[in-house]
Design an enzyme around this catalytic site. Sequence first.
Site, PDB file in Angstrom:
ATOM      1  N   TYR A  23      36.680  39.566  36.777  1.00  0.00           N
ATOM      2  CA  TYR A  23      35.611  39.192  37.870  1.00  0.00           C
ATOM      3  C   TYR A  23      34.808  39.395  37.527  1.00  0.00           C
ATOM      4  O   TYR A  23      33.624  38.858  38.610  1.00  0.00           O
ATOM      5  CB  TYR A  23      36.670  39.308  38.893  1.00  0.00           C
ATOM      6  CG  TYR A  23      38.224  38.386  38.107  1.00  0.00           C
ATOM      7  CD1 TYR A  23      38.169  36.494  38.290  1.00  0.00           C
ATOM      8  CD2 TYR A  23      39.088  39.123  38.700  1.00  0.00           C
ATOM      9  CE1 TYR A  23      39.481  36.313  38.333  1.00  0.00           C
ATOM     10  CE2 TYR A  23      40.560  38.177  38.928  1.00  0.00           C
ATOM     11  CZ  TYR A  23      40.868  36.963  37.860  1.00  0.00           C
ATOM     12  OH  TYR A  23      41.407  36.229  38.030  1.00  0.00           O
ATOM     13  N   HIS A 101      35.365  28.960  40.101  1.00  0.00           N
ATOM     14  CA  HIS A 101      36.236  30.035  39.113  1.00  0.00           C
ATOM     15  C   HIS A 101      34.617  31.007  38.329  1.00  0.00           C
ATOM     16  O   HIS A 101      34.263  30.344  37.585  1.00  0.00           O
ATOM     17  CB  HIS A 101      37.069  29.276  38.400  1.00  0.00           C
ATOM     18  CG  HIS A 101      37.713  28.246  38.633  1.00  0.00           C
ATOM     19  ND1 HIS A 101      39.330  29.385  40.190  1.00  0.00           N
ATOM     20  CD2 HIS A 101      38.196  27.515  38.499  1.00  0.00           C
ATOM     21  CE1 HIS A 101      39.718  28.266  40.627  1.00  0.00           C
ATOM     22  NE2 HIS A 101      38.946  27.448  39.527  1.00  0.00           N
ATOM     23  N   LEU A 102      35.563  32.048  38.540  1.00  0.00           N
ATOM     24  CA  LEU A 102      34.719  33.445  37.468  1.00  0.00           C
ATOM     25  C   LEU A 102      35.132  33.177  36.628  1.00  0.00           C
ATOM     26  O   LEU A 102      34.075  33.056  35.869  1.00  0.00           O
ATOM     27  CB  LEU A 102      34.756  34.406  38.693  1.00  0.00           C
ATOM     28  CG  LEU A 102      34.383  34.753  40.177  1.00  0.00           C
ATOM     29  CD1 LEU A 102      35.542  35.642  41.189  1.00  0.00           C
ATOM     30  CD2 LEU A 102      32.722  35.468  40.501  1.00  0.00           C
TER      31      LEU A 102
HETATM   32  C1  DQA Z   1      40.311  32.701  39.592  1.00  0.00           C
HETATM   33  C2  DQA Z   1      41.269  32.408  39.093  1.00  0.00           C
HETATM   34  C3  DQA Z   1      42.334  31.999  39.382  1.00  0.00           C
HETATM   35  O1  DQA Z   1      43.108  31.248  38.214  1.00  0.00           O
HETATM   36  C4  DQA Z   1      42.784  33.567  40.059  1.00  0.00           C
HETATM   37  O2  DQA Z   1      44.036  33.109  40.459  1.00  0.00           O
HETATM   38  C5  DQA Z   1      41.941  34.197  41.031  1.00  0.00           C
HETATM   39  C6  DQA Z   1      40.288  34.313  41.097  1.00  0.00           C
HETATM   40  C7  DQA Z   1      38.851  32.954  39.486  1.00  0.00           C
HETATM   41  O3  DQA Z   1      37.736  33.163  40.221  1.00  0.00           O
HETATM   42  O4  DQA Z   1      38.936  33.231  37.894  1.00  0.00           O
HETATM   43  O5  DQA Z   1      42.317  34.545  42.120  1.00  0.00           O
HETATM   44  O6  DQA Z   1      39.342  30.952  40.785  1.00  0.00           O
END
Ligand code: DQA
Length: 146
Positions: A23, A101-102
């Site tokens: 992340y 999503h990151l």
């Molecule tokens: C997320 C991807 C999701 O699968 C994960 O549960 C997250 C972060 C992302 O930003 O990549 O908490 O949303």
Amino acid sequence: MSSVLVVHGPNLDLLGRREPEIYGRQSLAEIDTAMERFAAQCSVAIEAFQSNSEGEIIERLHRAADDGTDWIIINPAGLTHSSVVLRDALAAIALPFVEVHLSNPAAREAFRHRSLLADLAVGTIAGFGADSYLLALQAVVNRIEV
Ligand code: DQA
């Protein structure tokens, strides 16, 4: 002035120290600051909201239907893959939103490949780390200007 609500889902308050190899090392506060700067340059009002509670996120979305919010940028985090109630809330308020999503969930575990929200979103931006949020804001600004 158009108004954008940025919603960060569960565990995103830990960004910077949460699995940084996935992340990134930017904190949520740093991401929000970068979004605020960019929004100011584009003359767009922006508010960020984070909660680890699904119910609080739903309540915030309900308020967005009546508080002048024009667009939503949402990283639903783990709720992406599990939350029918989040999907129902986004469908109910009927505001345009971008799913962010990151990481790139499609390149990760199989359970992350399904989003319960993606077909309701105007679009999804994933895999660009903190830039995913800024790319989403750019896309929203382009649409606001149209
Ligand atoms: C997320 C991807 C999701 O699968 C994960 O549960 C997250 C972060 C992302 O930003 O990549 O908490 O949303």
